[in-house]
Design an enzyme around this catalytic site. Structure first.
Site, PDB file in Angstrom:
ATOM      1  N   THR A 130     -14.819  27.479  -4.390  1.00 40.81           N
ATOM      2  CA  THR A 130     -14.913  27.624  -2.939  1.00 40.81           C
ATOM      3  C   THR A 130     -14.195  26.483  -2.215  1.00 40.81           C
ATOM      4  O   THR A 130     -14.067  25.381  -2.765  1.00 40.81           O
ATOM      5  CB  THR A 130     -16.398  27.606  -2.525  1.00 40.81           C
ATOM      6  OG1 THR A 130     -16.499  27.461  -1.115  1.00 40.81           O
ATOM      7  CG2 THR A 130     -17.158  26.446  -3.167  1.00 40.81           C
ATOM      8  N   ASP A 131     -13.805  26.747  -0.972  1.00 44.87           N
ATOM      9  CA  ASP A 131     -13.190  25.679  -0.170  1.00 44.87           C
ATOM     10  C   ASP A 131     -14.234  24.670   0.315  1.00 44.87           C
ATOM     11  O   ASP A 131     -13.883  23.602   0.825  1.00 44.87           O
ATOM     12  CB  ASP A 131     -12.406  26.262   1.017  1.00 44.87           C
ATOM     13  CG  ASP A 131     -13.264  27.061   1.991  1.00 44.87           C
ATOM     14  OD1 ASP A 131     -14.487  27.196   1.775  1.00 44.87           O
ATOM     15  OD2 ASP A 131     -12.693  27.560   2.985  1.00 44.87           O
ATOM     16  N   GLU A 132     -15.532  25.000   0.149  1.00 43.52           N
ATOM     17  CA  GLU A 132     -16.573  24.084   0.644  1.00 43.52           C
ATOM     18  C   GLU A 132     -16.608  22.775  -0.130  1.00 43.52           C
ATOM     19  O   GLU A 132     -17.208  21.797   0.320  1.00 43.52           O
ATOM     20  CB  GLU A 132     -17.953  24.757   0.600  1.00 43.52           C
ATOM     21  CG  GLU A 132     -18.029  25.915   1.553  1.00 43.52           C
ATOM     22  CD  GLU A 132     -19.449  26.382   1.825  1.00 43.52           C
ATOM     23  OE1 GLU A 132     -20.397  25.639   1.567  1.00 43.52           O
ATOM     24  OE2 GLU A 132     -19.586  27.520   2.307  1.00 43.52           O
ATOM     25  N   TYR A 155     -25.291  23.319  -2.381  1.00 43.06           N
ATOM     26  CA  TYR A 155     -24.415  24.364  -2.932  1.00 43.06           C
ATOM     27  C   TYR A 155     -23.025  23.817  -3.236  1.00 43.06           C
ATOM     28  O   TYR A 155     -22.518  23.922  -4.355  1.00 43.06           O
ATOM     29  CB  TYR A 155     -24.328  25.557  -1.964  1.00 43.06           C
ATOM     30  CG  TYR A 155     -23.118  26.432  -2.220  1.00 43.06           C
ATOM     31  CD1 TYR A 155     -22.996  27.145  -3.415  1.00 43.06           C
ATOM     32  CD2 TYR A 155     -22.076  26.522  -1.296  1.00 43.06           C
ATOM     33  CE1 TYR A 155     -21.876  27.928  -3.671  1.00 43.06           C
ATOM     34  CE2 TYR A 155     -20.955  27.294  -1.538  1.00 43.06           C
ATOM     35  CZ  TYR A 155     -20.867  27.995  -2.732  1.00 43.06           C
ATOM     36  OH  TYR A 155     -19.757  28.758  -2.994  1.00 43.06           O
ATOM     37  N   LYS A 159     -20.914  23.230  -6.788  1.00 39.07           N
ATOM     38  CA  LYS A 159     -19.615  23.855  -7.093  1.00 39.07           C
ATOM     39  C   LYS A 159     -18.568  22.769  -7.375  1.00 39.07           C
ATOM     40  O   LYS A 159     -17.745  22.911  -8.273  1.00 39.07           O
ATOM     41  CB  LYS A 159     -19.146  24.753  -5.947  1.00 39.07           C
ATOM     42  CG  LYS A 159     -19.886  26.072  -5.814  1.00 39.07           C
ATOM     43  CD  LYS A 159     -19.771  26.978  -7.037  1.00 39.07           C
ATOM     44  CE  LYS A 159     -18.448  27.683  -7.137  1.00 39.07           C
ATOM     45  NZ  LYS A 159     -18.429  28.668  -8.265  1.00 39.07           N
TER      46      LYS A 159
HETATM   47  O1  DAU Z   1     -16.113  28.933   2.422  1.00 43.82           O
HETATM   48  C1  DAU Z   1     -16.507  29.709   1.337  1.00 43.82           C
HETATM   49  C2  DAU Z   1     -17.997  29.821   1.331  1.00 43.82           C
HETATM   50  O2  DAU Z   1     -18.346  30.635   2.416  1.00 43.82           O
HETATM   51  C3  DAU Z   1     -18.578  30.350   0.047  1.00 43.82           C
HETATM   52  O3  DAU Z   1     -18.303  29.457  -0.977  1.00 43.82           O
HETATM   53  C4  DAU Z   1     -20.065  30.526   0.177  1.00 43.82           C
HETATM   54  O4  DAU Z   1     -20.596  31.089  -0.978  1.00 43.82           O
HETATM   55  C5  DAU Z   1     -20.354  31.424   1.330  1.00 43.82           C
HETATM   56  O5  DAU Z   1     -21.732  31.546   1.498  1.00 43.82           O
HETATM   57  C6  DAU Z   1     -19.699  30.914   2.596  1.00 43.82           C
HETATM   58  O6  DAU Z   1     -20.423  29.798   3.134  1.00 43.82           O
HETATM   59  P1  DAU Z   1     -20.863  29.776   4.670  1.00 43.82           P
HETATM   60  O7  DAU Z   1     -22.029  28.888   4.807  1.00 43.82           O
HETATM   61  O8  DAU Z   1     -19.689  29.547   5.543  1.00 43.82           O
HETATM   62  O9  DAU Z   1     -21.289  31.351   4.809  1.00 43.82           O
HETATM   63  P2  DAU Z   1     -22.472  32.071   5.598  1.00 43.82           P
HETATM   64  O10 DAU Z   1     -22.155  33.529   5.586  1.00 43.82           O
HETATM   65  O11 DAU Z   1     -23.803  31.643   5.143  1.00 43.82           O
HETATM   66  O12 DAU Z   1     -22.270  31.527   7.082  1.00 43.82           O
HETATM   67  C7  DAU Z   1     -21.056  31.689   7.772  1.00 43.82           C
HETATM   68  C8  DAU Z   1     -21.211  30.993   9.111  1.00 43.82           C
HETATM   69  O13 DAU Z   1     -22.148  31.732   9.905  1.00 43.82           O
HETATM   70  C9  DAU Z   1     -21.755  29.592   9.000  1.00 43.82           C
HETATM   71  O14 DAU Z   1     -21.133  28.774   9.996  1.00 43.82           O
HETATM   72  C10 DAU Z   1     -23.250  29.739   9.324  1.00 43.82           C
HETATM   73  C11 DAU Z   1     -23.266  30.922  10.275  1.00 43.82           C
HETATM   74  N1  DAU Z   1     -24.471  31.775  10.226  1.00 43.82           N
HETATM   75  C12 DAU Z   1     -24.863  32.269   9.008  1.00 43.82           C
HETATM   76  C13 DAU Z   1     -25.994  33.065   8.914  1.00 43.82           C
HETATM   77  C14 DAU Z   1     -26.434  33.600   7.578  1.00 43.82           C
HETATM   78  C15 DAU Z   1     -25.181  32.084  11.386  1.00 43.82           C
HETATM   79  O15 DAU Z   1     -24.793  31.660  12.497  1.00 43.82           O
HETATM   80  N2  DAU Z   1     -26.293  32.872  11.286  1.00 43.82           N
HETATM   81  C16 DAU Z   1     -26.739  33.372  10.097  1.00 43.82           C
HETATM   82  O16 DAU Z   1     -27.787  34.071  10.079  1.00 43.82           O
END
Ligand code: DAU
Length: 354
Positions: A130-132, A155, A159
């Site tokens: 991942t880019d994280e 997380y 990774k």
């Molecule tokens: O960058 C790659 C990564 O992207 C992957 O390695 C991870 O596995 C993947 O989960 C993802 O990480 P994020 O934390 O960016 O993804 P997430 O879908 O959890 O959240 C995307 C953005 O949306 C983040 O800024 C948090 C926000 N969010 C997320 C959820 C679940 C909200 O505002 N509300 C929410 O309920």
């Protein structure tokens, strides 16, 4: 080729298998998956009876079982997707992430080394990351393959640790490894704990759309099919020992994503966009929330002639439609664990509604 896929019942692994098992009839695929909460065999219904596909339930944290199954299958290629991946869960349950992502990767590397012995001719260990691992960006700049690692969550730290081990196994033992670091994926079969599937299902069900903080955080969105093609290209044409960044060239704030998603839902369900947008709720921010991720994908474009083919708005609409139409799959994942997570994580009341 004999391709061993780990985590093939998860989101990206399932999309990879659904794409390549029917396409490469002469290639034998083995899918190893622990079937934790995010793994769903229903995602592989269309290939489960294919002659060139088999499934074994194995948890990579079990070193003996992992070593045995890898040795029996004798893969030429290993594509390692299996991981715990949800940042919010890693904040609540960090140990699960260390076990799956660090110990699991260690056991798989050792199993590959034992099975292949010193004979690495024609072999590839491809690690999907991942880019994280690079931390967060400010308003400007992009992550390149040489950006120093600075993971911020349990997380991403797990990774990053797995990336370091994969790299070290090449440096020390000569294991023929390749690594891809990708931006945020979206598409069919994604477990609805992540932003796009969660918001899609909530919007379709008339439920609140919980945006963290002000929704100003930025992600670079990559359609999962494009990502799978990039992985296959790197695995078959990339240089051993190299890392490739894979991005969607589609930076959006979270609020822009949710607004676009509301437009798709309005279109699909014949509601007004304002009506769907009225479901948006601003909730307390994620602790340690990374502000921005964005990928410089020029290396994979230049060296391997890969670039994403899907535009974000088209891919998003297609994805929302998929969640609307695939009710059996959606029902199958909304079981006990999903509901428990939603209740414990989003139990807090919204801060304000728009
Ligand atoms: O960058 C790659 C990564 O992207 C992957 O390695 C991870 O596995 C993947 O989960 C993802 O990480 P994020 O934390 O960016 O993804 P997430 O879908 O959890 O959240 C995307 C953005 O949306 C983040 O800024 C948090 C926000 N969010 C997320 C959820 C679940 C909200 O505002 N509300 C929410 O309920």
């Amino acid at each position: 080729m004999r391709i061993l896929v780990t985590g093939g019942c998860g989101f990206i692994g399932a999309n990879f298998l659904n794409l390549y098992v029917p396409k490469l009839r002469d290639v034998q695929f083995l899918n190893l998956d622990a079937l934790t909460y995010a793994g769903n065999p229903l995602s592989l219904q269309s290939i489960s009876d294919a002659e060139n596909y088999e499934f074994r339930r194995v948890n990579l944290a079990d070193s003996d079982a992992t070593a045995q199954v890898v040795s029996e299958f004798q893969p030429t290629h290993i594509v390692h997707f299996a991981a715990e991946t949800h940042v919010d869960r890693s904040i609540k349950y960090p140990r699960d992430f260390l076990n799956a992502n660090i110990i699991g990767t260690f056991n798989l590397l050792e199993a590959a080394r034992q099975t292949w012995g010193e004979n690495y001719e024609g072999k590839v260990f491809h690690h999907v990351s991942t880019d994280e691992v690079f931390g967060e960006l400010g308003e400007t700049g992009l992550f390149s393959e040489t950006t120093p690692y600075a993971p911020n969550s349990p997380y991403s730290a797990s990774k990053a640790s797995s990336d370091h081990m994969v790299r070290a196994w090449q440096h020390t033992y000569g294991l023929p490894i390749k690594i891809t670091n990708c931006s945020n994926n979206y598409g069919p079969y994604q477990f609805p704990e992540k932003l796009i599937p969660l918001m899609s299902l909530n919007a379709l069900a008339g439920k609140p759309l919980p945006v963290y903080g002000t929704g100003a955080n930025i992600r670079d969105w990559l359609f999962v099919g494009d990502h799978c093609e990039a992985i296959f290209k790197v695995m078959t044409e990339g240089k051993v020992g190299e890392t490739y960044n894979v991005g969607g060239n589609s930076e959006r704030t979270n609020l822009q994503v949710v607004h676009a998603l509301c437009e798709s839902v309005a279109d699909i369900t014949n509601q007004s966009v304002d009506q769907v947008k009225s479901q948006i709720t601003f909730v307390p921010d994620r602790p340690g929330h990374d502000f921005r991720y964005a990928i410089d994908a020029s290396k994979i474009q230049k060296d391997l002639d890969w670039k994403p083919s899907q535009t974000f708005e088209k891919g998003l609409h297609q994805t929302v439609k998929w969640y609307h139409e695939n009710t059996d799959w959606v029902e199958s994942v909304k079981s006990g664990d999903y509901q428990t997570w939603i209740d414990s994580h989003y139990g807090q009341p919204g801060v304000s509604t728009k």
